[in-house]
Write an enzyme that holds these catalytic residues in place. Structure first.
Site, PDB file in Angstrom:
ATOM      1  N   HIS A 230       0.864  -1.192   0.000  1.00 48.27           N
ATOM      2  CA  HIS A 230       0.000   0.000   0.000  1.00 48.27           C
ATOM      3  C   HIS A 230       0.896   1.236   0.000  1.00 48.27           C
ATOM      4  O   HIS A 230       1.312   1.723   1.067  1.00 48.27           O
ATOM      5  CB  HIS A 230      -0.930  -0.022   1.216  1.00 48.27           C
ATOM      6  CG  HIS A 230      -1.994   1.033   1.190  1.00 48.27           C
ATOM      7  ND1 HIS A 230      -3.231   0.848   1.776  1.00 48.27           N
ATOM      8  CD2 HIS A 230      -2.019   2.281   0.670  1.00 48.27           C
ATOM      9  CE1 HIS A 230      -3.964   1.950   1.620  1.00 48.27           C
ATOM     10  NE2 HIS A 230      -3.246   2.839   0.946  1.00 48.27           N
TER      11      HIS A 230
ATOM     12  N   HIS B  51       1.272   4.883  -2.378  1.00 45.96           N
ATOM     13  CA  HIS B  51       0.909   5.749  -3.507  1.00 45.96           C
ATOM     14  C   HIS B  51       2.196   6.438  -3.937  1.00 45.96           C
ATOM     15  O   HIS B  51       2.759   7.214  -3.140  1.00 45.96           O
ATOM     16  CB  HIS B  51      -0.128   6.788  -3.074  1.00 45.96           C
ATOM     17  CG  HIS B  51      -1.393   6.180  -2.539  1.00 45.96           C
ATOM     18  ND1 HIS B  51      -2.521   6.023  -3.308  1.00 45.96           N
ATOM     19  CD2 HIS B  51      -1.691   5.672  -1.310  1.00 45.96           C
ATOM     20  CE1 HIS B  51      -3.478   5.457  -2.576  1.00 45.96           C
ATOM     21  NE2 HIS B  51      -3.002   5.231  -1.349  1.00 45.96           N
TER      22      HIS B  51
ATOM     23  N   HIS C 122      -9.624   0.935  -1.591  1.00 52.42           N
ATOM     24  CA  HIS C 122      -9.600   1.526  -0.256  1.00 52.42           C
ATOM     25  C   HIS C 122     -11.030   1.450   0.286  1.00 52.42           C
ATOM     26  O   HIS C 122     -11.974   1.873  -0.392  1.00 52.42           O
ATOM     27  CB  HIS C 122      -9.206   3.000  -0.318  1.00 52.42           C
ATOM     28  CG  HIS C 122      -7.745   3.261  -0.552  1.00 52.42           C
ATOM     29  ND1 HIS C 122      -7.040   2.712  -1.587  1.00 52.42           N
ATOM     30  CD2 HIS C 122      -6.864   4.040   0.144  1.00 52.42           C
ATOM     31  CE1 HIS C 122      -5.777   3.148  -1.526  1.00 52.42           C
ATOM     32  NE2 HIS C 122      -5.646   3.950  -0.490  1.00 52.42           N
TER      33      HIS C 122
ATOM     34  N   GLU D 276     -11.456   3.173   5.660  1.00 54.00           N
ATOM     35  CA  GLU D 276     -10.448   4.077   6.240  1.00 54.00           C
ATOM     36  C   GLU D 276     -11.221   5.147   7.029  1.00 54.00           C
ATOM     37  O   GLU D 276     -11.087   5.251   8.237  1.00 54.00           O
ATOM     38  CB  GLU D 276      -9.601   4.711   5.123  1.00 54.00           C
ATOM     39  CG  GLU D 276      -8.528   5.680   5.624  1.00 54.00           C
ATOM     40  CD  GLU D 276      -7.760   6.382   4.477  1.00 54.00           C
ATOM     41  OE1 GLU D 276      -8.255   6.388   3.334  1.00 54.00           O
ATOM     42  OE2 GLU D 276      -6.668   6.941   4.760  1.00 54.00           O
TER      43      GLU D 276
ATOM     44  N   ASP E  78       1.645   3.961   2.829  1.00 52.11           N
ATOM     45  CA  ASP E  78       0.611   4.802   2.215  1.00 52.11           C
ATOM     46  C   ASP E  78       1.215   5.980   1.440  1.00 52.11           C
ATOM     47  O   ASP E  78       1.392   5.881   0.220  1.00 52.11           O
ATOM     48  CB  ASP E  78      -0.394   5.285   3.275  1.00 52.11           C
ATOM     49  CG  ASP E  78      -1.794   5.530   2.717  1.00 52.11           C
ATOM     50  OD1 ASP E  78      -2.003   5.314   1.514  1.00 52.11           O
ATOM     51  OD2 ASP E  78      -2.693   5.924   3.498  1.00 52.11           O
ATOM     52  N   ASP E  79       1.489   7.091   2.118  1.00 54.24           N
ATOM     53  CA  ASP E  79       2.057   8.286   1.478  1.00 54.24           C
ATOM     54  C   ASP E  79       3.213   8.774   2.343  1.00 54.24           C
ATOM     55  O   ASP E  79       3.085   9.764   3.078  1.00 54.24           O
ATOM     56  CB  ASP E  79       0.976   9.378   1.361  1.00 54.24           C
ATOM     57  CG  ASP E  79      -0.199   8.915   0.522  1.00 54.24           C
ATOM     58  OD1 ASP E  79      -0.084   8.940  -0.710  1.00 54.24           O
ATOM     59  OD2 ASP E  79      -1.223   8.481   1.101  1.00 54.24           O
TER      60      ASP E  79
HETATM   61  N1  HPA Z   1      -6.743   7.268   1.151  1.00 52.77           N
HETATM   62  C1  HPA Z   1      -7.428   7.552   0.047  1.00 52.77           C
HETATM   63  N2  HPA Z   1      -6.860   8.032  -1.041  1.00 52.77           N
HETATM   64  C2  HPA Z   1      -5.542   8.239  -1.040  1.00 52.77           C
HETATM   65  C3  HPA Z   1      -4.784   7.958   0.071  1.00 52.77           C
HETATM   66  C4  HPA Z   1      -5.411   7.437   1.231  1.00 52.77           C
HETATM   67  O1  HPA Z   1      -4.808   7.154   2.282  1.00 52.77           O
HETATM   68  N3  HPA Z   1      -3.499   8.275  -0.251  1.00 52.77           N
HETATM   69  C5  HPA Z   1      -3.507   8.715  -1.517  1.00 52.77           C
HETATM   70  N4  HPA Z   1      -4.737   8.697  -2.005  1.00 52.77           N
HETATM   71 ZN    ZN Z   2      -3.860   4.705   0.434  1.00 58.22          ZN
END
Ligand code: HPA
Ligand code: ZN
Length: 335
Positions: free
Chosen positions: A17, A19, A197, A200, A278-279
């Site tokens: 996971h 991006h 996703h 969350e 994630d990011d």
């Molecule tokens: N959630 C949803 N969209 C996203 C995320 C995330 O954590 N990171 C980049 N796009």
């Molecule tokens: Zn994500």
């Protein structure tokens, strides 16, 4: 005995996971802006970092899409990917399944090929130079309509054999998985793997839809599944992998404290959880940092860390033979 930090860094693992646009470091943002003569609303790296205080997913997304605006050429995407892979390799990643958001770039006027060709060339270089394998997952932006997702799938057609799958990201609440039932069905018919996703910020109902309407092969985040015991039972029984992102959850206020993070509870319930970044440029840490801080906050045992590492490969889209090779490397490392 090695410290837990060294043990974690050396443990063979996969990241499922990530991006790639979320690995854009502020320093790189300035470099790409300079290269491409793009104006930025920030003067210094410190100013950029100071803007990374988010109260929810949308706060983050607004700044993340703005940051991606400095990426203009194939070499930009190549360099972005390689910078990430170098950090991932140093963190003990042997395999990465990487998301990208083509609509963020085509909507700014870039041809579809720019991002994907640059990323694919970075992925080939990472395999050759760092020994890190990878797959690319094309995400549809859920705040846009399904027609736009269909157009993106069509543009991706020449690349289907080089895609690991399709996913669904961006603003979750108000954009349930069922909005994309048709395009996921079309992607499935073309033999692509499916992820989304869900859970969350969105409710357990969105996770049910990801499973029953989209038919996902893997679930991204999934935290709010724990509110619904029948859903947990379903996820356990089907052996569904959850790509959990602890530092992201902390930065986006999905949890208030890592000590309250549900990862350990997920493992105790028998869910196939994994740990991911994630990011990482926005959320304060790459893969190993997520593992280290979570292991510390939740007092994870070595046995639990090994389970997480094994889950990262068994939950990947690698072949059974490739998975077996990675699992054997984990056993050899532990021994
Ligand atoms: N959630 C949803 N969209 C996203 C995320 C995330 O954590 N990171 C980049 N796009
Ligand atoms: Zn994500």
């Amino acid at each position: 005995m090695t410290s837990d930090i060294d043990f974690i860094r050396g443990l063979p693992k996969a990241e499922l996971h990530l991006h790639i646009e979320g690995s854009l470091e502020p320093e790189q943002m300035f470099e790409f802006a300079r290269r491409n003569r793009v104006a930025l609303p920030f003067k210094t790296v410190e100013e950029v970092r100071a803007a990374y205080a988010f109260s929810n997913l949308q706060d983050f997304l607004d700044i993340y899409y703005q940051g991606a605006g400095v990426l203009m050429t194939e070499p930009d995407f190549h360099d972005l990917a390689m910078a990430y892979f170098r950090r991932a390799a140093a963190d003990g990643a042997r395999h990465v399944e990487m998301f990208f958001d083509p609509q963020t770039h085509t909507d700014r006027g870039l041809p579809f090929s720019v991002a994907i060709d640059g990323l694919l060339s970075g992925m080939a270089e990472a395999k050759a130079e760092l020994g890190v394998s990878s797959k690319l997952i094309l995400c549809f932006l859920r705040h846009l309509d399904e027609e736009a997702a269909f157009a993106t799938l069509k543009a991706a057609e020449p690349y289907f054999s080089r895609l690991g799958g399709v996913g669904l990201d961006s603003s979750e609440v108000g954009h349930p998985p069922s909005k994309f039932a048709g395009v996921f069905k079309a992607a499935h018919r073309r033999g692509l793997k499916l992820v989304a996703h869900a859970g969350e910020e969105g409710p357990p109902e969105y996770v049910w839809e990801a499973l029953d309407v989209l038919g996902v092969d893997r679930l991204d985040h999934g935290n709010r599944s724990l509110e619904d015991p029948a859903l947990v039972e379903r996820l356990v029984a089907s052996g569904m992998t959850l790509t959990v992102c602890p530092l992201s959850n902390l930065k986006l206020c999905v949890v208030d404290d890592l000590k309250a993070h549900p990862l350990k509870r997920m493992l105790d319930l028998g869910l196939k959880a994994t740990v991911n970044s994630d990011d990482p440029a926005y959320f304060g840490g790459y893969l190993a940092q997520n593992w280290i801080e979570t292991a510390d906050a939740l007092r994870l045992t070595r046995e639990e860390l090994v389970t997480l590492a094994k889950n990262s490969f068994t939950g990947s889209f690698l072949s059974p033979a490739e998975i077996a090779t990675h699992l054997a490397a984990i056993d050899a490392y532990v021994a």
